[in-house]
Scaffold this active site. Structure first.
Site, PDB file in Angstrom:
ATOM      1  N   ARG A  76      49.234  26.617  45.242  1.00 59.37           N
ATOM      2  CA  ARG A  76      48.904  26.755  46.660  1.00 59.37           C
ATOM      3  C   ARG A  76      49.007  25.421  47.402  1.00 59.37           C
ATOM      4  O   ARG A  76      49.377  25.401  48.575  1.00 59.37           O
ATOM      5  CB  ARG A  76      47.505  27.360  46.813  1.00 59.37           C
ATOM      6  CG  ARG A  76      47.439  28.795  46.328  1.00 59.37           C
ATOM      7  CD  ARG A  76      46.155  29.466  46.752  1.00 59.37           C
ATOM      8  NE  ARG A  76      46.063  30.811  46.202  1.00 59.37           N
ATOM      9  CZ  ARG A  76      46.622  31.888  46.736  1.00 59.37           C
ATOM     10  NH1 ARG A  76      47.342  31.766  47.841  1.00 59.37           N
ATOM     11  NH2 ARG A  76      46.489  33.065  46.184  1.00 59.37           N
ATOM     12  N   ARG A 119      45.024  43.726  38.157  1.00 56.32           N
ATOM     13  CA  ARG A 119      44.048  44.807  37.989  1.00 56.32           C
ATOM     14  C   ARG A 119      44.697  46.040  37.381  1.00 56.32           C
ATOM     15  O   ARG A 119      44.138  46.665  36.471  1.00 56.32           O
ATOM     16  CB  ARG A 119      43.398  45.124  39.347  1.00 56.32           C
ATOM     17  CG  ARG A 119      42.364  44.077  39.779  1.00 56.32           C
ATOM     18  CD  ARG A 119      42.072  44.110  41.265  1.00 56.32           C
ATOM     19  NE  ARG A 119      40.947  43.250  41.628  1.00 56.32           N
ATOM     20  CZ  ARG A 119      41.021  41.924  41.735  1.00 56.32           C
ATOM     21  NH1 ARG A 119      42.172  41.308  41.508  1.00 56.32           N
ATOM     22  NH2 ARG A 119      39.956  41.219  42.069  1.00 56.32           N
ATOM     23  N   SER A 143      32.610  36.176  46.976  1.00 52.58           N
ATOM     24  CA  SER A 143      33.896  36.779  47.366  1.00 52.58           C
ATOM     25  C   SER A 143      33.851  38.305  47.318  1.00 52.58           C
ATOM     26  O   SER A 143      34.612  38.941  46.568  1.00 52.58           O
ATOM     27  CB  SER A 143      35.026  36.250  46.472  1.00 52.58           C
ATOM     28  OG  SER A 143      35.135  34.854  46.562  1.00 52.58           O
ATOM     29  N   SER A 195      46.904  39.974  42.821  1.00 50.97           N
ATOM     30  CA  SER A 195      45.587  40.575  42.597  1.00 50.97           C
ATOM     31  C   SER A 195      45.704  42.024  42.152  1.00 50.97           C
ATOM     32  O   SER A 195      45.010  42.464  41.218  1.00 50.97           O
ATOM     33  CB  SER A 195      44.752  40.492  43.878  1.00 50.97           C
ATOM     34  OG  SER A 195      44.484  39.155  44.223  1.00 50.97           O
ATOM     35  N   ASP A 234      41.137  31.194  49.055  1.00 53.04           N
ATOM     36  CA  ASP A 234      42.397  30.657  48.534  1.00 53.04           C
ATOM     37  C   ASP A 234      43.420  30.451  49.648  1.00 53.04           C
ATOM     38  O   ASP A 234      44.111  29.437  49.706  1.00 53.04           O
ATOM     39  CB  ASP A 234      42.972  31.577  47.457  1.00 53.04           C
ATOM     40  CG  ASP A 234      42.124  31.574  46.190  1.00 53.04           C
ATOM     41  OD1 ASP A 234      41.467  30.555  45.925  1.00 53.04           O
ATOM     42  OD2 ASP A 234      42.114  32.588  45.484  1.00 53.04           O
TER      43      ASP A 234
END
Length: 439
Positions: A400, A34, A202, A30, A323
């Site tokens: 996952r 970004r 989220s 994440s 997640d």
């Protein structure tokens, strides 16, 4: 479909002793994604230390290079020449199965000087993007659907500048659409104001995006409601200076060794590079292992998880970490008593329909599973101490699912994982890490 040179299956050996060890997960996916966007658009040079090198961020990085960004890898460091708010080129980019790269690129392409065609895998083409397109158009972007409405592939048309403006933000299919607009907001003509009439999808990931923007000195005003939730975010137009950032370990990848420790009686694992002050949303999932009976100790630079004699079922609202709830759902199969996980509405449109995939695969190992639109309840099988035949777990081309059931195989045995190489999407070193903890 997996490529023909990928390993077809992987048999997971059961651990024969308490699982103890120390790991350092790879860099946060994440945070890496970004900072990659901001690095490509900053004024000057950016340095990103210990970024995640995996399929998702690597495809985003390749897409940025297609648009003209100059990237200089040096070992565990990426040096990126910023474009001062614009990309010099354009072109066709394939983001594979990466939801975050597609959504970030949709907004970033509005700052390119030439058209940008964005595409992905068949699964990515099936995932709706209308929310992101509507937000992008609201700040002055121009998008064409090249095949089907609300789906990839798309073409982003260039303009002299991305205008910006004010947007009333409702519930979206993914918070990543809103994060994408936040990331390009400093480079728009008028800046961007986001007004939230209701709790956004989220919100923990929107907070992470704001933290990242703050770390590079973006000019922002944030208004909150009485509960601390986002009410209004104003991001001013201003250049972002070059920066030098260290990417902390990935909380999303850390959940798997944490699960191993939690599910192993007398097990204990130290997770380095990640501390209790991290703002990564999936850190809350590691804390939630305490609800299953594990001991979770958060330190400044590490996390220590220890397993109880038996795990217990839990009832958790996973809205802030959907997640990571995939792993918790699988861990529930070795607990005493039923587990109910709620707040999972976004899992239906991920790399797979993760709720449906979990229900199918958990039933293979004897669980009773009840699924709904945004929740899943897992009741473990009886007679878990008995020998069981090997169950072949379909991973649905979803990293996952693969990593979660690998943990179950290590703890309980009888698991064979299909398409184990799908873990390269976020954690290419996962199998080596797992082998190192069990050997």
């Amino acid at each position: 479909m997996p490529s023909p040179d990928r390993e077809a299956t992987r048999r997971i050996p059961i651990a024969t002793r308490p699982i103890r060890g120390t790991v350092r997960p790879p860099g946060s996916k994440s945070l890496t994604n970004r900072y990659l966007v901001l690095a490509a658009l900053c004024r000057g040079d950016a340095v990103i230390r210990h970024p995640l090198r995996a399929d998702d961020p690597d495809r985003l990085l390749a897409a940025l290079e297609t648009l003209g960004t100059i990237v200089r890898p040096e070992g565990d460091v990426l040096r990126i020449d910023g474009g001062d708010g614009r990309f010099p080129g354009g072109g066709a980019v394939d983001l594979g199965a990466g939801g975050t790269p597609v959504r970030f690129m949709l907004a970033a392409a509005g700052l390119a000087r030439l058209p940008v065609d964005i595409d992905g895998t068949e699964r990515m083409r099936a995932r709706p993007i209308r929310d992101g397109v509507d937000l992008f158009r609201a700040v002055g972007g121009t998008v064409e659907f090249l095949d089907a409405p609300d789906r990839l592939p798309i073409r982003v048309r260039p303009s002299a500048e991305l205008v910006g403006g004010s947007i009333d933000v409702g519930r979206t299919a993914s918070s990543q659409f809103v994060s994408a607009i936040m990331l390009v907001a400093p480079f728009t003509r008028d800046g961007v104001e986001l007004r939230f009439a209701a709790t956004p999808t989220s919100p923990t990931y929107l907070e992470l995006t704001l933290d990242v923007l703050e770390s590079v000195s973006a000019s922002m005003t944030i208004e909150r409601d009485d509960t601390g939730g986002l009410r209004r975010v104003r991001i001013e137009p201003s250049p972002i200076a070059g920066f030098d950032v260290e990417i902390e370990a990935d909380a999303s990848s850390a959940i798997y060794p944490a699960m191993l420790a939690a599910g192993s009686p007398d097990g204990r694992i130290e997770i380095l590079g990640l501390g209790g002050s991290s703002r990564q949303p999936d850190l809350a999932a590691i804390r939630a292992l305490a609800d299953f009976g594990a001991t979770v100790e958060m330190k400044a630079d590490r996390i220590v998880v220890a397993g109880p004699t038996r795990l217990r079922g839990a009832r958790l609202d996973c809205t802030g970490f959907p997640d990571a709830a995939v792993g918790l759902a699988v861990l529930a199969s070795v607990a005493d008593g039923a587990t109910m996980l709620t707040g999972l509405e976004t899992l239906r449109i991920k790399e797979s329909d993760r709720i449906a995939a979990l229900a199918i695969e958990l039933r293979k190992v004897g669980c009773h599973v009840v699924e709904s639109a945004d929740a899943i309840e897992i009741t473990p099988p009886e007679g878990r101490g008995e020998a069981v035949e090997t169950r072949r777990i379909g991973t649905w081309d979803d990293h996952r699912i693969a990593m979660s059931f690998a943990v179950l195989g290590t703890l309980a045995g009888g698991i064979e994982i299909e398409d184990p190489d799908c873990v390269t999407k976020s954690h290419p070193g996962f199998w080596a890490e797992l082998d190192g903890l069990v050997d």
